[in-house]
Design a protein around this motif. Structure first.
Motif, PDB file in Angstrom:
ATOM      1  N   SER A   1       0.853  -1.190   0.000  1.00 12.45           N
ATOM      2  CA  SER A   1       0.000   0.000   0.000  1.00 12.45           C
ATOM      3  C   SER A   1       0.883   1.233   0.000  1.00 12.45           C
ATOM      4  O   SER A   1       2.090   1.145   0.273  1.00 12.45           O
ATOM      5  CB  SER A   1      -0.895   0.028   1.249  1.00 12.45           C
ATOM      6  N   CYS A   2       0.259   2.376  -0.256  1.00 11.39           N
ATOM      7  CA  CYS A   2       0.979   3.642  -0.127  1.00 11.39           C
ATOM      8  C   CYS A   2       1.277   3.890   1.351  1.00 11.39           C
ATOM      9  O   CYS A   2       2.314   4.454   1.722  1.00 11.39           O
ATOM     10  CB  CYS A   2       0.133   4.760  -0.721  1.00 11.39           C
ATOM     11  N   THR A   3       0.342   3.457   2.208  1.00  8.54           N
ATOM     12  CA  THR A   3       0.534   3.569   3.658  1.00  8.54           C
ATOM     13  C   THR A   3       1.862   2.912   4.050  1.00  8.54           C
ATOM     14  O   THR A   3       2.666   3.484   4.796  1.00  8.54           O
ATOM     15  CB  THR A   3      -0.643   2.880   4.395  1.00  8.54           C
TER      16      THR A   3
ATOM     17  N   THR B   1      -5.395  15.931   4.213  1.00 10.30           N
ATOM     18  CA  THR B   1      -4.807  14.732   3.607  1.00 10.30           C
ATOM     19  C   THR B   1      -5.420  13.495   4.241  1.00 10.30           C
ATOM     20  O   THR B   1      -6.219  13.586   5.180  1.00 10.30           O
ATOM     21  CB  THR B   1      -3.269  14.718   3.752  1.00 10.30           C
ATOM     22  N   PHE B   2      -5.007  12.338   3.717  1.00 17.26           N
ATOM     23  CA  PHE B   2      -5.454  11.064   4.252  1.00 17.26           C
ATOM     24  C   PHE B   2      -4.638  10.752   5.525  1.00 17.26           C
ATOM     25  O   PHE B   2      -3.479  11.167   5.621  1.00 17.26           O
ATOM     26  CB  PHE B   2      -5.199   9.989   3.188  1.00 17.26           C
TER      27      PHE B   2
ATOM     28  N   SER C   1      -3.007   8.299   6.501  1.00 15.97           N
ATOM     29  CA  SER C   1      -1.726   7.576   6.355  1.00 15.97           C
ATOM     30  C   SER C   1      -0.540   8.504   6.205  1.00 15.97           C
ATOM     31  O   SER C   1       0.573   8.167   6.627  1.00 15.97           O
ATOM     32  CB  SER C   1      -1.778   6.657   5.130  1.00 15.97           C
ATOM     33  N   THR C   2      -0.748   9.672   5.592  1.00 15.63           N
ATOM     34  CA  THR C   2       0.353  10.626   5.406  1.00 15.63           C
ATOM     35  C   THR C   2       0.946  10.977   6.763  1.00 15.63           C
ATOM     36  O   THR C   2       2.144  11.211   6.902  1.00 15.63           O
ATOM     37  CB  THR C   2      -0.167  11.933   4.748  1.00 15.63           C
TER      38      THR C   2
ATOM     39  N   VAL D   1       1.693  16.728  -0.357  1.00 17.76           N
ATOM     40  CA  VAL D   1       0.735  15.764  -0.929  1.00 17.76           C
ATOM     41  C   VAL D   1       0.238  16.350  -2.247  1.00 17.76           C
ATOM     42  O   VAL D   1      -0.300  17.459  -2.273  1.00 17.76           O
ATOM     43  CB  VAL D   1      -0.466  15.555   0.029  1.00 17.76           C
TER      44      VAL D   1
ATOM     45  N   ALA E   1       0.367   9.530  -3.718  1.00 18.28           N
ATOM     46  CA  ALA E   1      -0.654   8.470  -3.772  1.00 18.28           C
ATOM     47  C   ALA E   1      -1.528   8.599  -5.012  1.00 18.28           C
ATOM     48  O   ALA E   1      -1.875   7.603  -5.655  1.00 18.28           O
ATOM     49  CB  ALA E   1      -1.526   8.524  -2.513  1.00 18.28           C
ATOM     50  N   GLN E   2      -1.865   9.848  -5.364  1.00 20.42           N
ATOM     51  CA  GLN E   2      -2.821  10.067  -6.456  1.00 20.42           C
ATOM     52  C   GLN E   2      -2.141  10.570  -7.723  1.00 20.42           C
ATOM     53  O   GLN E   2      -2.820  10.953  -8.672  1.00 20.42           O
ATOM     54  CB  GLN E   2      -3.851  11.111  -5.998  1.00 20.42           C
TER      55      GLN E   2
ATOM     56  N   SER F   1       0.169   5.071  -4.582  1.00 17.95           N
ATOM     57  CA  SER F   1      -0.877   4.093  -4.236  1.00 17.95           C
ATOM     58  C   SER F   1      -1.450   3.460  -5.499  1.00 17.95           C
ATOM     59  O   SER F   1      -1.649   4.149  -6.509  1.00 17.95           O
ATOM     60  CB  SER F   1      -2.015   4.787  -3.483  1.00 17.95           C
TER      61      SER F   1
ATOM     62  N   GLU G   1      -5.341  -3.491  -3.490  1.00 17.68           N
ATOM     63  CA  GLU G   1      -4.495  -2.703  -2.595  1.00 17.68           C
ATOM     64  C   GLU G   1      -3.113  -2.720  -3.250  1.00 17.68           C
ATOM     65  O   GLU G   1      -2.794  -3.638  -4.004  1.00 17.68           O
ATOM     66  CB  GLU G   1      -4.405  -3.340  -1.199  1.00 17.68           C
ATOM     67  N   GLY G   2      -2.287  -1.763  -2.951  1.00 19.05           N
ATOM     68  CA  GLY G   2      -0.943  -1.781  -3.542  1.00 19.05           C
ATOM     69  C   GLY G   2      -0.306  -0.419  -3.473  1.00 19.05           C
ATOM     70  O   GLY G   2      -1.002   0.589  -3.364  1.00 19.05           O
TER      71      GLY G   2
ATOM     72  N   TYR H   1     -11.374  14.458   2.553  1.00 19.00           N
ATOM     73  CA  TYR H   1     -10.783  14.488   3.895  1.00 19.00           C
ATOM     74  C   TYR H   1     -11.430  15.527   4.808  1.00 19.00           C
ATOM     75  O   TYR H   1     -11.823  16.593   4.368  1.00 19.00           O
ATOM     76  CB  TYR H   1      -9.302  14.843   3.820  1.00 19.00           C
TER      77      TYR H   1
HETATM   78  C1  PLP Z   1      -2.932  11.352  -0.057  1.00 15.20           C
HETATM   79  C2  PLP Z   1      -2.987   9.900   0.302  1.00 15.20           C
HETATM   80  N1  PLP Z   1      -1.930   9.338   0.897  1.00 15.20           N
HETATM   81  C3  PLP Z   1      -1.915   8.024   1.223  1.00 15.20           C
HETATM   82  C4  PLP Z   1      -2.996   7.217   0.957  1.00 15.20           C
HETATM   83  C5  PLP Z   1      -2.949   5.775   1.363  1.00 15.20           C
HETATM   84  O1  PLP Z   1      -2.958   4.925   0.239  1.00 15.20           O
HETATM   85  P1  PLP Z   1      -3.166   3.358   0.404  1.00 15.20           P
HETATM   86  O2  PLP Z   1      -4.631   3.111   0.469  1.00 15.20           O
HETATM   87  O3  PLP Z   1      -2.537   2.769  -0.846  1.00 15.20           O
HETATM   88  O4  PLP Z   1      -2.441   2.937   1.620  1.00 15.20           O
HETATM   89  C6  PLP Z   1      -4.123   7.754   0.348  1.00 15.20           C
HETATM   90  C7  PLP Z   1      -5.291   6.917   0.069  1.00 15.20           C
HETATM   91  O5  PLP Z   1      -6.080   7.145  -0.784  1.00 15.20           O
HETATM   92  C8  PLP Z   1      -4.126   9.135   0.005  1.00 15.20           C
HETATM   93  O6  PLP Z   1      -5.193   9.726  -0.546  1.00 15.20           O
END
Ligand code: PLP
Length: 375
Positions: free
Chosen positions: A55-57, A81-82, A84-85, A127, A155-156, A182, A193-194, A326
Motif C-alpha cells: 500500500s501507499c501507507t 490529507t489522508f 496515512s500521510t 501531498v 498516492a494520487q 498508491s 491494494e498496492g 478528507y
Molecule cells: C494522499 C494519500 N496518501 C496516502 C494514501 C494511502 O494509500 P493506500 O490506500 O494505498 O495505503 C491515500 C489513500 O487514498 C491518500 O489519498
C-alpha cells in the motif's frame, strides 16, 4: 441509471498474468512481475529505485523508518490529507506540524513552510492532491536551505508532471528524496491494494531493501552479495505478493490507454459543468501552470456545506454517488489536542465544500452533467 463513485477498470490481462505467476510456482514477493513493474517505473519515469509495497501507507511507513524519525522530531504535513500521510510519522513518535492548503487548491501552501520550521524539523511531506503538483522547486529550495528531507505523498499522482522554473518537466515522485504511490482500486492504475516506494536519494538504497524484507538482508543474499542472510535492522513485511504485482503489470501495459480515457472524462466534466458552475457560484478545479493533469479526480468547490449536502442528496435520488473528501486532521478526534491551535482556514474550507464526482472508465459523463443541470 446507477452511477457509483468508482468502478475499477480491468484491462483483461490481469487474471492471465496471475495464472502465469501461479504456474511459475512463485507467488510470494520480489519475483518476475515485481521486477517487471519496478523496472517499468524506473525506465518510464526516471525514478532512481522503486520497491513495490502492499500500500501507499506501507511506503510512507518505510519512508519514516528510512529518514530515521525519532520521538520529538517534527514533520510538516498538510492537514487536508489522508490519515496515512500522518500516521506513518506518528507511529515513530514524531510531532506533526500541520500546514494549510493554498487558497484555490488543496496542495500545501509552500509560502507558509518556512515559518513552521524549528530546529526539530526533519521533513516536509507535500501531498499532490488530485494528482496536481505542489510547487516542488520552492519546497526543494527550502528543504535544502534547512537540510530537511522531502517525501512526496504521490498516492494520487502517477503519470503526472511538474514543470520547474528552468522549464524542465519532471515526473511527480522523482523530485523528493523519497516518494510514495498508491495502486488502491480508486487510483488511475490499480492492483486492489498496492503501493510503491520511490527512492531518489541513493544513500537509502541498501537500507530500503532491508526494511522491505522484514529487517533482513535477504535481497542482498539473492543477489549473491552475502553468503547467508539474517536480521540486520528493523523492518516489516512491506513487499507485496507476485499476485498483486501480476495484476499491476496488466494495468501498466495499458497505462497510456487508461490515461487518455481518464483525461477525456475530466475534460468532458470541465466543459459540461462550466456554465452550470458559474450560475450556481460553484468553482471548478484550478491547476497551477507548473502542473500537468493526470485526471485522477474531478472535484467541484461548492459555495457552502448546505449547497454540497443538497447536491449530494439530490444526485443520490437520481442514482448518482458523489462524495466529499478528507476532514482536516488538525481537528480530528485523535490529534486536535496536540495541534498548536493555528486556524487552518483553507484546509477547513476544502473539508466543508469540496465534492468529488464519480470518475471511472466507461462512465456516462453526459448523463451526470445533464443531472447537474437539472438539479
Ligand atoms: C494522499 C494519500 N496518501 C496516502 C494514501 C494511502 O494509500 P493506500 O490506500 O494505498 O495505503 C491515500 C489513500 O487514498 C491518500 O489519498
Amino acid at each position: 441509471m446507477k452511477i457509483p463513485f468508482n468502478k475499477p477498470y480491468f484491462t483483461g490481462k490481469e487474471t492471465e498474468y496471475i495464472e502465469d505467476a501461479v504456474k511459475n510456482g512463485h507467488i510470494s514477493g520480489n519475483g518476475k512481475y515485481t521486477k517487471l513493474c519496478q523496472s517499468y517505473f524506473e525506465k518510464t519515469y526516471g525514478f532512481k529505485k522503486c520497491l513495490l509495497t502492499t500500500s501507499c501507507t506501507d511506503a510512507l511507513e518505510m519512508a519514516a523508518i528510512l529518514i530515521d524519525i525519532r520521538p520529538g522530531d517534527e514533520v510538516i504535513v498538510p492537514s487536508f490529507t489522508f490519515v496515512s500521510t500522518v500516521n506513518a510519522f506518528i507511529l515513530r513518535g514524531a510531532k506533526v506540524v500541520f500546514i494549510d492548503s493554498h487558497f484555490d487548491n488543496p496542495c500545501v501552501d509552500e509560502n507558509q513552510i518556512e515559518s513552521l520550521i524549528t530546529n526539530k524539523t526533519k521533513a516536509i511531506i507535500p501531498v499532490h492532491y488530485a494528482g496536481v503538483a505542489c510547487d516542488m522547486d520552492k519546497i526543494m529550495e527550502i528543504a535544502e536551505k534547512y537540510q530537511l528531507f522531502v517525501i512526496e505523498d504521490a498516492a494520487q499522482a502517477i503519470d503526472n508532471y511538474y514543470t520547474g522554473k528552468n522549464g524542465i518537466k519532471r515526473p511527480l515522485g522523482s523530485i523528493g528524496h523519497l516518494a510514495a504511490f498508491s495502486f488502491h482500486e480508486t487510483k488511475n492504475v490499480i492492483s486492489g491494494e498496492g503501493g510503491m516506494l520511490v527512492i531518489n536519494d541513493e544513500s537509502f538504497n541498501d537500507r530500503a531493501e532491508i526494511i522491505w524484507e522484514k529487517g533482513t538482508n535477504r535481497s542482498a543474499f539473492f543477489k549473491g552479495q552475502v553468503d547467508k542472510y539474517g536480521w540486520v535492522d528493523i523492518g516489516s513485511s512491506f513487499l507485496p505478493s507476485e499476485i498483486i504485482a501480476a495484476f499491476l503489470w496488466a494495468q501498466l501495459e495499458n497505462i497510456e490507454f487508461i490515461q487518455n480515457l481518464r483525461k477525456e472524462i475530466w475534460i468532458n466534466y470541465y466543459k459540461g459543468l462550466d456554465e452550470w458552475a458559474k450560475n450556481q457560484d460553484v468553482k471548478l478545479p484550478t491547476i497551477p501552470d507548473y502542473s500537468s493533469n493526470n485526471a485522477h479526480m474531478f472535484y467541484i468547490l461548492c459555495n457552502s456545506t448546505k449547497q454540497r449536502d443538497f447536491i449530494i442528496s439530490s444526485l443520490k435520488m437520481k442514482g448518482i454517488q458523489t462524495v466529499f473528501h478528507y476532514q482536516s486532521l488538525h481537528s480530528s478526534v485523535f490529534y486536535h489536542q496536540q495541534h498548536d491551535g493555528r486556524v487552518l482556514y483553507n484546509s477547513d474550507k476544502f473539508s466543508n465544500v469540496l465534492l468529488r464526482l464519480p470518475f471511472y472508465i466507461g462512465i456516462d459523463t453526459n448523463y451526470v452533467i445533464h443531472q447537474f443541470n437539472n438539479l
